[in-house]
Design a protein around this motif. Structure first.
Motif, PDB file in Angstrom:
ATOM      1  N   ASP A   6      79.245 -35.033 -41.890  1.00 32.85           N
ATOM      2  CA  ASP A   6      78.746 -35.272 -40.548  1.00 32.85           C
ATOM      3  C   ASP A   6      78.986 -33.985 -39.762  1.00 32.85           C
ATOM      4  O   ASP A   6      80.138 -33.587 -39.574  1.00 32.85           O
ATOM      5  N   PRO A   7      77.908 -33.320 -39.325  1.00 33.81           N
ATOM      6  CA  PRO A   7      78.067 -32.014 -38.683  1.00 33.81           C
ATOM      7  C   PRO A   7      78.870 -32.058 -37.384  1.00 33.81           C
ATOM      8  O   PRO A   7      79.317 -31.028 -36.910  1.00 33.81           O
ATOM      9  N   ASN A   8      79.023 -33.256 -36.801  1.00 32.04           N
ATOM     10  CA  ASN A   8      79.772 -33.324 -35.540  1.00 32.04           C
ATOM     11  C   ASN A   8      81.261 -33.509 -35.742  1.00 32.04           C
ATOM     12  O   ASN A   8      82.021 -33.653 -34.798  1.00 32.04           O
ATOM     13  N   LYS A   9      81.675 -33.513 -36.997  1.00 36.45           N
ATOM     14  CA  LYS A   9      83.092 -33.764 -37.263  1.00 36.45           C
ATOM     15  C   LYS A   9      83.795 -32.473 -37.658  1.00 36.45           C
ATOM     16  O   LYS A   9      83.179 -31.478 -37.974  1.00 36.45           O
ATOM     17  N   ARG A  10      85.119 -32.551 -37.660  1.00 38.41           N
ATOM     18  CA  ARG A  10      85.930 -31.391 -38.050  1.00 38.41           C
ATOM     19  C   ARG A  10      86.051 -31.364 -39.564  1.00 38.41           C
ATOM     20  O   ARG A  10      86.817 -32.098 -40.154  1.00 38.41           O
ATOM     21  N   GLY A  11      85.248 -30.539 -40.212  1.00 38.39           N
ATOM     22  CA  GLY A  11      85.335 -30.425 -41.661  1.00 38.39           C
ATOM     23  C   GLY A  11      84.452 -31.440 -42.354  1.00 38.39           C
ATOM     24  O   GLY A  11      83.656 -32.145 -41.729  1.00 38.39           O
ATOM     25  N   GLU A  12      84.627 -31.505 -43.663  1.00 35.22           N
ATOM     26  CA  GLU A  12      83.811 -32.420 -44.485  1.00 35.22           C
ATOM     27  C   GLU A  12      84.545 -33.742 -44.631  1.00 35.22           C
ATOM     28  O   GLU A  12      85.744 -33.763 -44.923  1.00 35.22           O
ATOM     29  N   LEU A  13      83.812 -34.822 -44.416  1.00 35.65           N
ATOM     30  CA  LEU A  13      84.414 -36.151 -44.587  1.00 35.65           C
ATOM     31  C   LEU A  13      83.940 -36.738 -45.906  1.00 35.65           C
ATOM     32  O   LEU A  13      82.739 -36.805 -46.144  1.00 35.65           O
ATOM     33  N   ARG A  14      84.868 -37.166 -46.735  1.00 41.02           N
ATOM     34  CA  ARG A  14      84.487 -37.870 -47.965  1.00 41.02           C
ATOM     35  C   ARG A  14      85.065 -39.277 -47.876  1.00 41.02           C
ATOM     36  O   ARG A  14      86.290 -39.455 -47.847  1.00 41.02           O
ATOM     37  N   ILE A  15      84.165 -40.238 -47.810  1.00 49.59           N
ATOM     38  CA  ILE A  15      84.579 -41.628 -47.568  1.00 49.59           C
ATOM     39  C   ILE A  15      84.198 -42.462 -48.788  1.00 49.59           C
ATOM     40  O   ILE A  15      83.043 -42.414 -49.223  1.00 49.59           O
ATOM     41  N   PHE A  16      85.149 -43.223 -49.311  1.00 53.93           N
ATOM     42  CA  PHE A  16      84.931 -43.910 -50.587  1.00 53.93           C
ATOM     43  C   PHE A  16      85.045 -45.421 -50.433  1.00 53.93           C
ATOM     44  O   PHE A  16      85.847 -45.927 -49.647  1.00 53.93           O
ATOM     45  N   ASP A  17      84.254 -46.106 -51.276  1.00 57.21           N
ATOM     46  CA  ASP A  17      84.298 -47.567 -51.280  1.00 57.21           C
ATOM     47  C   ASP A  17      85.595 -48.070 -51.898  1.00 57.21           C
ATOM     48  O   ASP A  17      86.120 -49.097 -51.497  1.00 57.21           O
ATOM     49  N   THR A  18      86.069 -47.348 -52.897  1.00 59.33           N
ATOM     50  CA  THR A  18      87.288 -47.821 -53.569  1.00 59.33           C
ATOM     51  C   THR A  18      88.296 -46.668 -53.703  1.00 59.33           C
ATOM     52  O   THR A  18      87.910 -45.492 -53.700  1.00 59.33           O
ATOM     53  N   LEU A  19      89.560 -47.042 -53.861  1.00 61.24           N
ATOM     54  CA  LEU A  19      90.609 -46.029 -54.030  1.00 61.24           C
ATOM     55  C   LEU A  19      90.434 -45.312 -55.368  1.00 61.24           C
ATOM     56  O   LEU A  19      90.764 -44.140 -55.508  1.00 61.24           O
ATOM     57  N   ASP A  20      89.875 -46.034 -56.328  1.00 62.05           N
ATOM     58  CA  ASP A  20      89.624 -45.424 -57.630  1.00 62.05           C
ATOM     59  C   ASP A  20      88.576 -44.312 -57.504  1.00 62.05           C
ATOM     60  O   ASP A  20      88.720 -43.238 -58.078  1.00 62.05           O
TER      61      ASP A  20
END
Ligand SMILES: O=C1O[C@H](COP(=O)(O)O)[C@@H](O)[C@H](O)[C@H]1O
Length: 265
Positions: A6-20
């Motif tokens: 998301d270009p409006n955020k600080r850095g790259e966000l990696r969001i996951f459905d599962t902890l695995d």
């Protein structure tokens, strides 16, 4: 991965459905940085943290990484340590040794743990000296912006108050600009005595990854990654102050930790 950049955020966000999924991607991320650094510089310098982060490194001990990562070129330090013996359950060294380092062939003399036989003040001084020796030996790169060490990767785990390493909200250690390593005797969370890299070191790294999962971290994550403007007191959430000057910042989180982030349309 549920969402990536998301270009409006600080850095790259990696969001996951599962902890695995998170652990799988984190392993690939670390392995890729290791490969690039070994190719470019002949070694890979990494600073580990304690907390939940270490559990997510488990996949790095498994195939294919157990064979493909050049473990003999790794140099391992700690972003922070608690002032307890290395056999104590609170020790960040013990956590990493038991769950990660004992399972991969990093040479013992490439592992720079913090001395548990000294006062915190002396241990911090000795750890900074050891870090400086690694810079002198050109194992650790140097930032072109300041004289700080430039780690290939600093891995941080964010706590629910936005704490990273042993940097806690509103603590004077956040103001430290000269020393690479500092100590605290009044940690907001037990144990009270800790040794930590300072923000100038963290922000000089080539890569910084911050990991946080669970609903308890959702507010801190929102405050850390949503750009809240100059009126926001960033020292209330130390993770806000993680801003690599000439490096890349990546946040690894699950959907719960991401649940309060304001996403742009
Ligand atoms: O005390 C510490 O806590 C933080 C956050 O840990 P978590 O359990 O909330 O993930 C960790 O980054 C730090 O290394 C550790 O000493």
């Amino acid at each position: 991965m549920a969402a990536a950049y998301d270009p409006n955020k600080r850095g790259e966000l990696r969001i996951f459905d599962t902890l695995d999924d998170l652990a799988t991607d984190l392993a690939e991320y670390v392995a890729q940085l290791s490969e690039i650094s070994v190719k470019e510089r002949g070694c890979f310098t990494i600073a580990l943290s304690g907390g939940s982060l270490i559990n997510f490194l488990g996949k790095l001990c498994q195939a294919p990484y157990d064979k493909t990562v050049d473990w003999t070129k790794w140099y391992v330090l700690w972003a922070d340590e608690r002032a307890v013996s290395k056999s104590h359950p609170d020790s960040n060294y013990k956590l990493a040794k038991d769950n990660f380092l004992s399972k991969v062939p990093v040479p013992n003399n490439h592992v720079y743990s913090i001395n548990d036989n000294l006062t915190v003040e002396d241990a911090a001084m000795q750890y900074e000296f050891a870090t400086r020796q690694l810079v002198k030996a050109r194992i650790l790169d140097v930032s072109s912006i300041n004289d700080c060490p430039k780690f290939d990767l600093i891995l941080l785990s964010m706590g629910s108050s936005g704490n990273v390493a042993s940097l806690f909200p509103h603590h004077p250690a956040l103001e430290q600009r000269e020393d690479w390593v500092t100590y605290i005797t009044d940690s907001a969370e037990p144990p009270p005595e800790r040794i930590t890299f300072t923000l100038p070191v963290i922000n000089s790294a080539s890569n910084v990854a911050v990991v946080a999962t669970g609903e308890a971290n959702a507010t801190a994550m929102h405050l850390a990654v949503d750009c809240l403007g100059d009126d926001f007191d960033a020292s209330a959430v130390p993770a806000c102050l993680v801003q690599p000057a000439d490096g890349k910042l990546v946040w690894f989180m699950d959907m719960l930790a991401a649940s309060k982030i304001h996403f742009s349309e």
